[in-house]
Design a protein around this motif. Structure first.
Motif, PDB file in Angstrom:
ATOM      1  N   ILE A  49       0.840  -1.207   0.000  1.00  0.00           N
ATOM      2  CA  ILE A  49       0.000   0.000   0.000  1.00  0.00           C
ATOM      3  C   ILE A  49       0.868   1.248   0.000  1.00  0.00           C
ATOM      4  O   ILE A  49       0.626   2.186  -0.761  1.00  0.00           O
ATOM      5  CB  ILE A  49      -0.963   0.002   1.197  1.00  0.00           C
ATOM      6  N   ILE A  52       2.266   2.226  -3.418  1.00  0.00           N
ATOM      7  CA  ILE A  52       1.358   2.596  -4.508  1.00  0.00           C
ATOM      8  C   ILE A  52       1.703   3.991  -4.996  1.00  0.00           C
ATOM      9  O   ILE A  52       1.904   4.899  -4.202  1.00  0.00           O
ATOM     10  CB  ILE A  52      -0.105   2.506  -4.031  1.00  0.00           C
ATOM     11  N   HIS A  55      -3.353   6.627  -8.720  1.00  0.00           N
ATOM     12  CA  HIS A  55      -4.753   6.446  -8.335  1.00  0.00           C
ATOM     13  C   HIS A  55      -5.289   5.121  -8.889  1.00  0.00           C
ATOM     14  O   HIS A  55      -6.041   4.423  -8.217  1.00  0.00           O
ATOM     15  CB  HIS A  55      -5.586   7.632  -8.845  1.00  0.00           C
ATOM     16  N   GLN A  57      -3.624   2.369  -9.351  1.00  0.00           N
ATOM     17  CA  GLN A  57      -3.125   1.281  -8.502  1.00  0.00           C
ATOM     18  C   GLN A  57      -3.926   1.196  -7.206  1.00  0.00           C
ATOM     19  O   GLN A  57      -4.215   0.101  -6.718  1.00  0.00           O
ATOM     20  CB  GLN A  57      -1.649   1.492  -8.173  1.00  0.00           C
ATOM     21  N   LEU A  58      -4.286   2.336  -6.651  1.00  0.00           N
ATOM     22  CA  LEU A  58      -5.074   2.350  -5.418  1.00  0.00           C
ATOM     23  C   LEU A  58      -6.459   1.757  -5.663  1.00  0.00           C
ATOM     24  O   LEU A  58      -6.956   0.969  -4.854  1.00  0.00           O
ATOM     25  CB  LEU A  58      -5.178   3.774  -4.868  1.00  0.00           C
ATOM     26  N   LYS A  59      -7.081   2.117  -6.781  1.00  0.00           N
ATOM     27  CA  LYS A  59      -8.386   1.549  -7.128  1.00  0.00           C
ATOM     28  C   LYS A  59      -8.289   0.032  -7.316  1.00  0.00           C
ATOM     29  O   LYS A  59      -9.169  -0.710  -6.879  1.00  0.00           O
ATOM     30  CB  LYS A  59      -8.950   2.200  -8.402  1.00  0.00           C
ATOM     31  N   LEU A  61      -6.128  -1.932  -5.898  1.00  0.00           N
ATOM     32  CA  LEU A  61      -5.975  -2.505  -4.562  1.00  0.00           C
ATOM     33  C   LEU A  61      -7.340  -2.660  -3.897  1.00  0.00           C
ATOM     34  O   LEU A  61      -7.628  -3.707  -3.310  1.00  0.00           O
ATOM     35  CB  LEU A  61      -5.069  -1.631  -3.688  1.00  0.00           C
ATOM     36  N   GLN A  62      -8.181  -1.642  -3.991  1.00  0.00           N
ATOM     37  CA  GLN A  62      -9.515  -1.715  -3.392  1.00  0.00           C
ATOM     38  C   GLN A  62     -10.302  -2.889  -3.988  1.00  0.00           C
ATOM     39  O   GLN A  62     -10.950  -3.638  -3.254  1.00  0.00           O
ATOM     40  CB  GLN A  62     -10.275  -0.406  -3.615  1.00  0.00           C
ATOM     41  N   VAL A 110      -2.606   3.805   3.945  1.00  0.00           N
ATOM     42  CA  VAL A 110      -3.169   4.567   2.830  1.00  0.00           C
ATOM     43  C   VAL A 110      -2.877   6.060   3.018  1.00  0.00           C
ATOM     44  O   VAL A 110      -2.505   6.754   2.078  1.00  0.00           O
ATOM     45  CB  VAL A 110      -4.691   4.319   2.679  1.00  0.00           C
ATOM     46  N   CYS A 113       0.587   6.720   2.030  1.00  0.00           N
ATOM     47  CA  CYS A 113       0.660   6.684   0.566  1.00  0.00           C
ATOM     48  C   CYS A 113       0.180   8.008  -0.019  1.00  0.00           C
ATOM     49  O   CYS A 113       0.824   8.573  -0.903  1.00  0.00           O
ATOM     50  CB  CYS A 113      -0.181   5.520   0.034  1.00  0.00           C
ATOM     51  N   LEU A 114      -0.937   8.514   0.485  1.00  0.00           N
ATOM     52  CA  LEU A 114      -1.474   9.776  -0.018  1.00  0.00           C
ATOM     53  C   LEU A 114      -0.539  10.940   0.291  1.00  0.00           C
ATOM     54  O   LEU A 114      -0.379  11.847  -0.526  1.00  0.00           O
ATOM     55  CB  LEU A 114      -2.858  10.055   0.582  1.00  0.00           C
ATOM     56  N   ILE A 120      -2.450  11.457  -5.993  1.00  0.00           N
ATOM     57  CA  ILE A 120      -3.500  10.463  -5.755  1.00  0.00           C
ATOM     58  C   ILE A 120      -4.632  11.112  -4.963  1.00  0.00           C
ATOM     59  O   ILE A 120      -5.810  10.900  -5.260  1.00  0.00           O
ATOM     60  CB  ILE A 120      -2.946   9.223  -5.013  1.00  0.00           C
TER      61      ILE A 120
END
Length: 134
Positions: A49, A52, A55, A57-59, A61-62, A110, A113-114, A120
């Motif tokens: 996480i 990442i 964005h 990649q984050l989606k 992951l979700q 997260v 990461c942000l 992101i």
């Protein structure tokens, strides 16, 4: 209590966690996929996480969390103004088998990461039409 054919997360001390792991294992109809997230796998997930970089990649992951573990990770701008990464509502929806520590550790990763990739955060804001581009 049937034994799953994969390694499962170790039991938390009952006074420290509210994960209801035993009730989950005792229900033959329950989806026990969340128990695949052992402590070692959780550490690997947290590192992933934090690594990442987009964005998309984050989606992804979700989606993968929901597909593989049945876990819903919600990331939305808070009700008030978003001035820092603390302004985002980042949470894992509660469900049986999901450890209290995990429900805190993943949102914290997260946020890190942000903080490392503000683009992101801007994409999340834009996705929610807060920047007027969606």
């Amino acid at each position: 209590m049937p034994v799953p054919d994969f390694e499962i997360r170790k039991e938390c001390p009952p006074q420290l966690c509210d994960c209801a792991r035993d009730e989950l294992l005792g229900d033959p109809q329950a989806n026990i996929a969340i128990l695949r997230l052992t402590q070692m796998e959780e550490k690997r997930l947290l590192v992933h996480i934090e690594g990442i970089a987009s964005h998309a990649q984050l989606k992804m992951l979700q989606q993968r969390l929901q597909q593989n573990l049945g876990v819903v990770l919600q990331i939305t701008p808070g009700g008030n103004e978003v001035r820092t990464m603390r302004g985002f509502q980042i949470e894992l929806l509660e469900q049986p088998g999901l450890c209290r520590k995990t429900r805190a550790a993943i949102p914290a990763a997260v946020r890190r990461c942000l903080a490392a990739h503000p683009e992101i955060a801007f994409a999340i804001l834009n996705e929610n039409d807060l920047l007027g581009g969606g």
